[in-house]
Design a protein around this motif. Structure first.
Motif, PDB file in Angstrom:
ATOM      1  N   THR A 212       0.468  -1.242  -0.513  1.00  0.00           N
ATOM      2  CA  THR A 212      -0.480   0.084   0.006  1.00  0.00           C
ATOM      3  C   THR A 212       0.709   1.440  -0.080  1.00  0.00           C
ATOM      4  N   GLY A 213       0.401   1.937  -0.782  1.00  0.00           N
ATOM      5  CA  GLY A 213       1.383   3.799  -1.096  1.00  0.00           C
ATOM      6  C   GLY A 213       1.573   4.140  -0.193  1.00  0.00           C
ATOM      7  N   SER A 214       0.688   3.980   1.043  1.00  0.00           N
ATOM      8  CA  SER A 214       1.591   5.311   2.596  1.00  0.00           C
ATOM      9  C   SER A 214       2.550   4.056   3.053  1.00  0.00           C
ATOM     10  N   VAL A 215       2.715   3.187   3.269  1.00  0.00           N
ATOM     11  CA  VAL A 215       4.111   2.162   3.599  1.00  0.00           C
ATOM     12  C   VAL A 215       4.816   1.960   2.898  1.00  0.00           C
ATOM     13  N   VAL A 216       4.548   1.994   2.110  1.00  0.00           N
ATOM     14  CA  VAL A 216       5.988   2.344   0.762  1.00  0.00           C
ATOM     15  C   VAL A 216       6.543   3.762   1.059  1.00  0.00           C
ATOM     16  N   GLU A 217       5.873   4.703   0.611  1.00  0.00           N
ATOM     17  CA  GLU A 217       6.213   5.895   0.851  1.00  0.00           C
ATOM     18  C   GLU A 217       7.099   5.904   1.967  1.00  0.00           C
ATOM     19  N   LEU A 218       6.448   5.642   3.633  1.00  0.00           N
ATOM     20  CA  LEU A 218       7.963   5.859   4.659  1.00  0.00           C
ATOM     21  C   LEU A 218       8.901   5.206   5.039  1.00  0.00           C
ATOM     22  N   ALA A 219       8.914   3.533   4.538  1.00  0.00           N
ATOM     23  CA  ALA A 219       9.783   2.724   4.146  1.00  0.00           C
ATOM     24  C   ALA A 219      11.073   3.055   3.342  1.00  0.00           C
ATOM     25  N   SER A 220      10.198   3.399   2.396  1.00  0.00           N
ATOM     26  CA  SER A 220      11.358   4.385   1.353  1.00  0.00           C
ATOM     27  C   SER A 220      11.893   5.915   1.636  1.00  0.00           C
ATOM     28  N   SER A 221      11.410   6.363   2.394  1.00  0.00           N
ATOM     29  CA  SER A 221      11.965   7.314   2.729  1.00  0.00           C
ATOM     30  C   SER A 221      12.577   7.469   4.355  1.00  0.00           C
ATOM     31  N   VAL A 222      11.757   7.591   5.416  1.00  0.00           N
ATOM     32  CA  VAL A 222      12.576   7.989   6.597  1.00  0.00           C
ATOM     33  C   VAL A 222      12.411   6.234   7.168  1.00  0.00           C
ATOM     34  N   GLY A 223      12.168   5.459   6.561  1.00  0.00           N
ATOM     35  CA  GLY A 223      12.212   3.364   7.521  1.00  0.00           C
ATOM     36  C   GLY A 223      11.110   3.575   8.070  1.00  0.00           C
ATOM     37  N   GLY A 224      10.521   2.281   8.833  1.00  0.00           N
ATOM     38  CA  GLY A 224       9.642   1.813   9.462  1.00  0.00           C
ATOM     39  C   GLY A 224       9.692   0.952   9.723  1.00  0.00           C
ATOM     40  N   GLU A 225       8.857   0.279  10.812  1.00  0.00           N
ATOM     41  CA  GLU A 225       8.852  -1.388  11.115  1.00  0.00           C
ATOM     42  C   GLU A 225       7.150  -1.215  10.741  1.00  0.00           C
ATOM     43  N   LEU A 226       7.278  -3.223  10.857  1.00  0.00           N
ATOM     44  CA  LEU A 226       5.775  -3.300  11.072  1.00  0.00           C
ATOM     45  C   LEU A 226       5.688  -4.196  12.227  1.00  0.00           C
ATOM     46  N   VAL A 227       4.700  -4.140  12.712  1.00  0.00           N
ATOM     47  CA  VAL A 227       4.799  -4.786  14.365  1.00  0.00           C
ATOM     48  C   VAL A 227       3.813  -6.422  13.495  1.00  0.00           C
ATOM     49  N   PRO A 228       4.265  -7.398  14.495  1.00  0.00           N
ATOM     50  CA  PRO A 228       3.490  -8.188  14.208  1.00  0.00           C
ATOM     51  C   PRO A 228       1.956  -8.398  14.899  1.00  0.00           C
ATOM     52  N   ILE A 229       1.402  -9.425  14.134  1.00  0.00           N
ATOM     53  CA  ILE A 229       0.026  -9.286  15.340  1.00  0.00           C
ATOM     54  C   ILE A 229       0.119 -10.499  14.733  1.00  0.00           C
ATOM     55  N   ASN A 230       0.030 -11.568  15.822  1.00  0.00           N
ATOM     56  CA  ASN A 230       0.244 -13.104  16.289  1.00  0.00           C
ATOM     57  C   ASN A 230      -0.383 -13.450  17.028  1.00  0.00           C
ATOM     58  N   GLY A 231       0.148 -14.499  17.210  1.00  0.00           N
ATOM     59  CA  GLY A 231      -0.159 -15.011  19.213  1.00  0.00           C
ATOM     60  C   GLY A 231      -1.196 -15.459  18.986  1.00  0.00           C
ATOM     61  N   PRO A 232      -0.912 -15.963  20.300  1.00  0.00           N
ATOM     62  CA  PRO A 232      -3.039 -16.188  21.349  1.00  0.00           C
ATOM     63  C   PRO A 232      -3.567 -15.405  21.183  1.00  0.00           C
ATOM     64  N   GLU A 233      -3.823 -14.066  21.058  1.00  0.00           N
ATOM     65  CA  GLU A 233      -5.226 -12.875  21.155  1.00  0.00           C
ATOM     66  C   GLU A 233      -5.125 -12.796  19.514  1.00  0.00           C
ATOM     67  N   ALA A 234      -4.212 -13.196  18.774  1.00  0.00           N
ATOM     68  CA  ALA A 234      -4.619 -13.092  17.228  1.00  0.00           C
ATOM     69  C   ALA A 234      -5.521 -13.905  17.144  1.00  0.00           C
ATOM     70  N   GLU A 235      -5.134 -15.372  17.280  1.00  0.00           N
ATOM     71  CA  GLU A 235      -5.949 -16.800  17.267  1.00  0.00           C
ATOM     72  C   GLU A 235      -7.290 -16.591  17.315  1.00  0.00           C
ATOM     73  N   ALA A 236      -6.969 -15.915  19.549  1.00  0.00           N
ATOM     74  CA  ALA A 236      -8.400 -15.541  19.210  1.00  0.00           C
ATOM     75  C   ALA A 236      -9.859 -14.840  18.842  1.00  0.00           C
ATOM     76  N   ILE A 237      -9.389 -13.922  18.137  1.00  0.00           N
ATOM     77  CA  ILE A 237      -9.914 -12.877  16.768  1.00  0.00           C
ATOM     78  C   ILE A 237     -10.628 -14.003  15.985  1.00  0.00           C
ATOM     79  N   VAL A 238      -9.356 -14.292  15.326  1.00  0.00           N
ATOM     80  CA  VAL A 238      -9.757 -14.917  14.272  1.00  0.00           C
ATOM     81  C   VAL A 238     -10.574 -15.989  14.696  1.00  0.00           C
ATOM     82  N   GLU A 239     -11.263 -16.771  16.018  1.00  0.00           N
ATOM     83  CA  GLU A 239     -12.004 -17.924  16.359  1.00  0.00           C
ATOM     84  C   GLU A 239     -13.053 -17.309  16.718  1.00  0.00           C
ATOM     85  N   LYS A 240     -13.327 -16.065  17.355  1.00  0.00           N
ATOM     86  CA  LYS A 240     -14.476 -14.752  17.911  1.00  0.00           C
ATOM     87  C   LYS A 240     -15.277 -14.553  16.459  1.00  0.00           C
ATOM     88  N   TYR A 241     -14.153 -13.748  15.763  1.00  0.00           N
ATOM     89  CA  TYR A 241     -14.739 -12.531  14.169  1.00  0.00           C
ATOM     90  C   TYR A 241     -14.270 -13.931  12.952  1.00  0.00           C
TER      91      TYR A 241
END
Length: 334
Positions: A212-241
């Motif tokens: 997506t354009g906004s993240v491409v722009e950030l990563a290629s300019s000042v840089g950025g990081e993606l934070v993982p959404i995982n673990g039992p909390e993420a599994e609970a979201i998938v199960e609930k919704y």
């Protein structure tokens, strides 16, 4: 026949020609609500508009012209996203728009975030488009390595009316946080990036097809990081919704950022039930023709994922009768 009679005859023939031409040149406008210009909805909306449009005076499909709906002018409009698009369809401001699958279901059934607003009973599906991945984007050096690290941080959750805001709240809740635990801002990704560059913001959420354009722009300019959404909390979201699925953003999708686990929802094209059945049938037929296929493949990285074979995946609301007719004719629906 006298000269006056001949003149009258020619005049009549001229009027018939003019009226016939006017009828053939009838123009129909069809609006598609998308998202902010820094996301994926907007460019995909522009592509689809191009695929289905065939303005008066255009060359016919068999002569190298557009293979869209004759006389149709489709317009992709920048908007606040899923919730705003559905509200605009309900009020008649838009004929159609893009929405996350979860938001579309909640709207039609009057549940979830639409419980107090009431059901949008005239909402219909035209097609499922592609998976939308939840991006939690952090400023480089912010120290945010997990969702729980957002506590006390300055984060943007997107504007009211966006599906991103809905999902951001779900994610915070799953990880034991609320908006009171963070310093929340409610702005679109592009201004969020400006704030990150000025060290006024630590992270932001965006739900969009990658890249997506906004993240491409950030990563290629000042840089950025993606934070993982995982673990039992993420599994609970998938199960609930049931609308969420596990997803992975591949390494180097964004410059300098490795593979990142996350969640995704479906991006769907929804339409008002009040739109003419034959028009929706023609639009559905146009988006899946061979020329549209070539445009989608070349126009955007997510375009290749928009296929007739997956057009009914995850659709939790009724199809528009015009779309249903096409899918039955194409053998995609029994």
């Amino acid at each position: 026949m006298g000269r006056k009679g001949l003149f009258a005859c020619l005049l009549a023939l001229g009027l018939i020609f003019v009226l016939g031409t006017a009828g053939a040149e009838k123009m129909t406008f069809f609006r598609i609500g998308t998202g902010g210009t820094g996301g994926t909805y907007y460019p995909i909306g522009g592509l689809i508009s191009h695929c289905i449009s065939n303005p008066p005076g255009s060359r016919p499909c068999d002569k190298g012209g557009s293979c869209g709906v004759p006389g149709l002018v489709a317009i992709a409009q920048s908007a606040n996203g899923s919730v705003a698009n559905i509200n605009a369809i309900k009020s008649g401001v838009l004929e159609s728009g893009f929405s996350q699958s979860d938001v579309a279901y909640w709207a039609y059934t009057g549940t979830g975030i639409f419980e107090k607003k009431g059901a949008v009973e005239d909402l219909r599906a035209l097609a499922n488009l592609y998976p939308e991945t939840i991006h939690l984007v952090a400023r480089k050096g912010s120290g945010i390595k997990s969702v729980k690290d957002l506590k006390g941080k300055r984060i943007s959750m997107d504007e009211p009316g966006s599906g991103t805001l809905v999902d951001a709240r779900i994610i915070l809740e799953a990880y034991g946080l609320t908006e009171k635990d963070v310093k929340a801002d409610y702005i679109k990704p592009n201004p969020a990036i400006d704030k990150i560059k000025d060290n006024q913001l630590d992270a932001f959420f965006i739900v969009a097809g990658y890249p997506t354009g906004s993240v491409v722009e950030l990563a290629s300019s000042v840089g950025g990081e993606l934070v993982p959404i995982n673990g039992p909390e993420a599994e609970a979201i998938v199960e609930k919704y049931g609308f969420f699925a596990k997803d992975v953003i591949p390494a180097d999708t964004y410059e300098g950022i490795g593979e990142t686990e996350s969640l995704s929802v479906g991006a769907q094209w929804v339409v008002s039930a009040k739109v003419d059945e034959d028009l929706v049938y023609q639009i559905t037929k146009a988006i899946w023709n061979k020329k549209s296929r070539a445009l989608l493949d070349k126009g955007h990285a997510k375009g290749k994922m928009i296929t007739a074979e997956t057009a009914l995946d995850g659709v939790g609301i009724p199809l528009h009768p015009g779309a249903e007719r096409y899918y039955k004719e194409a053998g995609l629906l029994k």
